[in-house]
Design a protein around this motif. Structure first.
Motif, short mmCIF file in Angstrom:
data_model
loop_
_atom_site.label_atom_id
_atom_site.label_comp_id
_atom_site.label_asym_id
_atom_site.label_seq_id
_atom_site.Cartn_x
_atom_site.Cartn_y
_atom_site.Cartn_z
N PRO A 111 -2.80 38.21 39.61
CA PRO A 111 -2.49 38.43 38.67
C PRO A 111 -2.66 40.44 38.67
O PRO A 111 -3.05 40.87 39.87
CB PRO A 111 -4.25 37.91 38.15
N GLY A 112 -2.29 40.87 37.84
CA GLY A 112 -2.27 42.13 38.24
C GLY A 112 -1.17 42.46 39.20
O GLY A 112 -1.37 43.82 39.33
N LYS A 113 -0.04 41.66 39.38
CA LYS A 113 1.14 42.50 39.93
C LYS A 113 2.41 42.42 39.46
O LYS A 113 2.90 40.90 39.78
CB LYS A 113 0.73 41.78 41.46
N PRO A 114 2.63 43.13 39.17
CA PRO A 114 4.03 42.91 37.34
C PRO A 114 5.49 43.11 39.04
O PRO A 114 6.12 42.64 38.63
CB PRO A 114 3.92 44.08 36.24
N THR A 115 5.15 43.72 39.82
CA THR A 115 6.16 44.03 40.80
C THR A 115 6.90 42.81 41.42
O THR A 115 7.85 42.62 42.02
CB THR A 115 5.53 45.06 41.86
N GLN A 116 5.62 41.59 41.42
CA GLN A 116 6.06 40.77 41.71
C GLN A 116 6.66 39.46 41.09
O GLN A 116 7.24 38.20 41.60
CB GLN A 116 4.91 39.61 42.43
N ASN A 117 6.82 39.80 39.89
CA ASN A 117 7.74 39.43 38.37
C ASN A 117 9.02 40.72 38.51
O ASN A 117 9.24 41.01 37.35
CB ASN A 117 7.26 38.82 37.74
N ALA A 118 9.17 41.25 39.28
CA ALA A 118 10.35 42.66 39.49
C ALA A 118 11.76 42.70 39.01
O ALA A 118 12.32 43.41 37.70
CB ALA A 118 10.74 43.04 40.31
N PHE A 119 12.56 40.98 38.50
CA PHE A 119 13.72 40.60 38.06
C PHE A 119 13.85 41.09 37.03
O PHE A 119 13.93 42.05 36.09
CB PHE A 119 14.20 40.27 38.69
N VAL A 120 12.71 40.44 36.11
CA VAL A 120 12.44 39.99 34.52
C VAL A 120 11.49 41.52 34.14
O VAL A 120 12.31 41.93 32.93
CB VAL A 120 11.79 39.14 34.32
N GLU A 121 11.25 42.07 34.93
CA GLU A 121 10.44 43.10 34.65
C GLU A 121 11.55 43.85 33.94
O GLU A 121 11.62 44.95 33.53
CB GLU A 121 9.04 43.81 34.98
N SER A 122 12.43 44.44 35.43
CA SER A 122 12.96 45.19 35.30
C SER A 122 14.27 44.83 33.69
O SER A 122 14.36 45.92 33.16
CB SER A 122 13.81 45.20 36.82
N PHE A 123 14.10 43.79 33.28
CA PHE A 123 14.91 43.34 32.32
C PHE A 123 13.77 43.76 30.97
O PHE A 123 15.01 44.61 30.13
CB PHE A 123 15.76 41.84 32.14
N ASN A 124 13.44 43.73 31.57
CA ASN A 124 12.40 44.25 30.30
C ASN A 124 12.76 45.82 29.65
O ASN A 124 12.53 45.91 28.57
CB ASN A 124 10.84 44.19 30.19
N GLY A 125 12.61 46.21 30.96
CA GLY A 125 12.82 47.87 30.79
C GLY A 125 14.06 47.90 30.09
O GLY A 125 13.36 49.27 29.24
N ARG A 126 15.01 47.36 30.18
CA ARG A 126 16.23 47.89 30.31
C ARG A 126 16.16 47.51 28.64
O ARG A 126 17.16 48.05 27.96
CB ARG A 126 16.69 47.38 30.57
N LEU A 127 15.57 45.96 27.74
CA LEU A 127 15.39 45.84 26.68
C LEU A 127 15.03 46.65 25.59
O LEU A 127 15.58 46.94 24.29
CB LEU A 127 15.21 44.31 26.65
N ARG A 128 13.85 47.04 26.15
CA ARG A 128 13.27 48.35 25.05
C ARG A 128 13.74 49.66 25.04
O ARG A 128 13.60 50.53 24.08
CB ARG A 128 12.23 48.36 26.34
N ASP A 129 14.35 50.34 26.36
CA ASP A 129 14.70 51.17 25.53
C ASP A 129 16.36 51.20 25.53
O ASP A 129 16.33 52.13 24.50
CB ASP A 129 15.34 51.44 27.77
N GLU A 130 17.33 50.23 25.47
CA GLU A 130 18.46 50.34 24.99
C GLU A 130 18.59 49.76 23.96
O GLU A 130 19.73 50.22 22.67
CB GLU A 130 19.36 49.82 26.36
N CYS A 131 17.88 48.22 23.35
CA CYS A 131 17.70 48.15 22.29
C CYS A 131 17.06 48.25 21.57
O CYS A 131 17.08 48.47 20.32
CB CYS A 131 18.01 46.34 22.42
N LEU A 132 15.31 47.82 21.48
CA LEU A 132 14.68 47.89 21.30
C LEU A 132 14.17 49.14 19.90
O LEU A 132 13.34 49.86 19.13
CB LEU A 132 13.08 47.25 21.13
N ASN A 133 14.25 50.16 21.41
CA ASN A 133 13.77 51.42 20.18
C ASN A 133 15.23 51.71 19.62
O ASN A 133 14.74 53.13 19.36
CB ASN A 133 13.34 52.63 22.36
#
Length: 291
Positions: free
Chosen positions: A194-216
């Motif tokens: 809990p509270g360690k999103p870096t342990q799921n870094a691959f999908v967290e990185s994808f989420n950042g790209r989805l947010r930055d390049e598509c949703l926003n």
């Protein structure tokens, strides 16, 4: 009385105690059979309180009023501890190794956004940690544990079964539906700390790209618009967008290379001259004109 040299009469008078009470012989309460059976029943029915245990004792002919039963119950330290929450799915929590092949590990996470009328919607993102492919971006206003299980079944039919799935501790992903699904499919489910999103870094990185390049970059009037635009972006992400951690290759291209047997020594690249196999990320980037 003997140490102070006083008689029984004098001692009882000083203590304001009736002599008949002092002389009354103590009788055993005979509670041991009741205590023993109470302990046995509490061991068999660990979530039962003293009232339900009392009912079971009464059925067996061991009757006691509720005050006495509660006293014995507390003296035997049989009090039931209150549970803090409902039972949740519990997967492994040991450290993970880097995946070395396709379908060795998938990662899941949710991203939320809103339509132009302020209605919220959510996206379920599924990523293959080895190829970095976005296997699915499911868009809907509600994504329960049952819905997540159905989407995973659909992916398994198309792609095959993963050895492990990684997720955070969200309520949808720790639900009974996911717990049963992982057991039925015999897939190891790993929950990050809990509270360690870096342990799921691959999908967290994808989420950042989805947010930055598509949703926003887009305004979504309807849910169908969001599904169409996000799916088009996912296709471009998999087939055309260069991924720096893959040496500039798109995830789908990297996946094709991983599936096909590579030459053992030499390959043709940009002409007839034979070159050594590219084995480092820096060499791969240079060959693709990225450095």
């Amino acid at each position: 009385m003997a140490s102070h040299g006083v008689s029984e009469r004098r001692a009882c008078s000083l203590a304001d105690l009736d002599r008949s009470t002092f002389q009354y012989p103590k009788r055993e309460g005979g509670d041991e059979p009741l205590r023993k059976r109470l302990r046995e029943l509490a061991g068999e029915r660990r979530r039962f309180g003293y009232r339900r245990l009392g009912i079971l004792l009464a059925r067996e002919g061991l009757r006691a009023n509720h005050k006495k039963l509660y006293r014995l119950y507390t003296e035997e330290r049989l009090t039931v501890k209150r549970r803090r929450g409902r039972k949740r799915a519990m997967g492994t929590r040991r450290p993970m190794l880097m995946p070395a092949q396709i379908n060795e590990r998938w990662s899941l996470d949710f991203v939320s956004d809103a339509l132009t009328d302020s209605r919220r919607f959510r996206t379920l993102c599924v990523v293959d940690d080895f190829t970095r492919e976005a296997l699915a971006v499911v868009v809907d206003v509600s994504l329960s544990g049952l819905r997540v299980a159905r989407e995973l079944d659909r992916l398994i039919e198309q792609r095959g079964k993963p050895k492990m799935i990684v997720s955070d501790n969200g309520t949808e992903l720790t639900s009974h539906a996911i717990f049963r699904w992982a057991q039925d499919q015999r897939i190891e489910w790993h929950y990050i700390a809990p509270g360690k999103p870096t342990q799921n870094a691959f999908v967290e990185s994808f989420n950042g790209r989805l947010r930055d390049e598509c949703l926003n970059e887009h305004l979504f009037d309807r849910l169908d618009d969001a599904r169409r635009i996000i799916e088009a972006w996912r296709t471009d992400y998999n087939t055309a967008r260069p991924h720096t951690s893959l040496g500039g290759l798109a995830p789908a291209v990297f996946a094709r290379r991983a599936r096909s047997p590579r030459p053992t020594s030499l390959e043709l690249r940009h002409g007839s001259a034979q070159r050594a196999l590219i084995t480092t990320q820096q060499q791969e980037r240079k060959a693709n004109g990225l450095s």
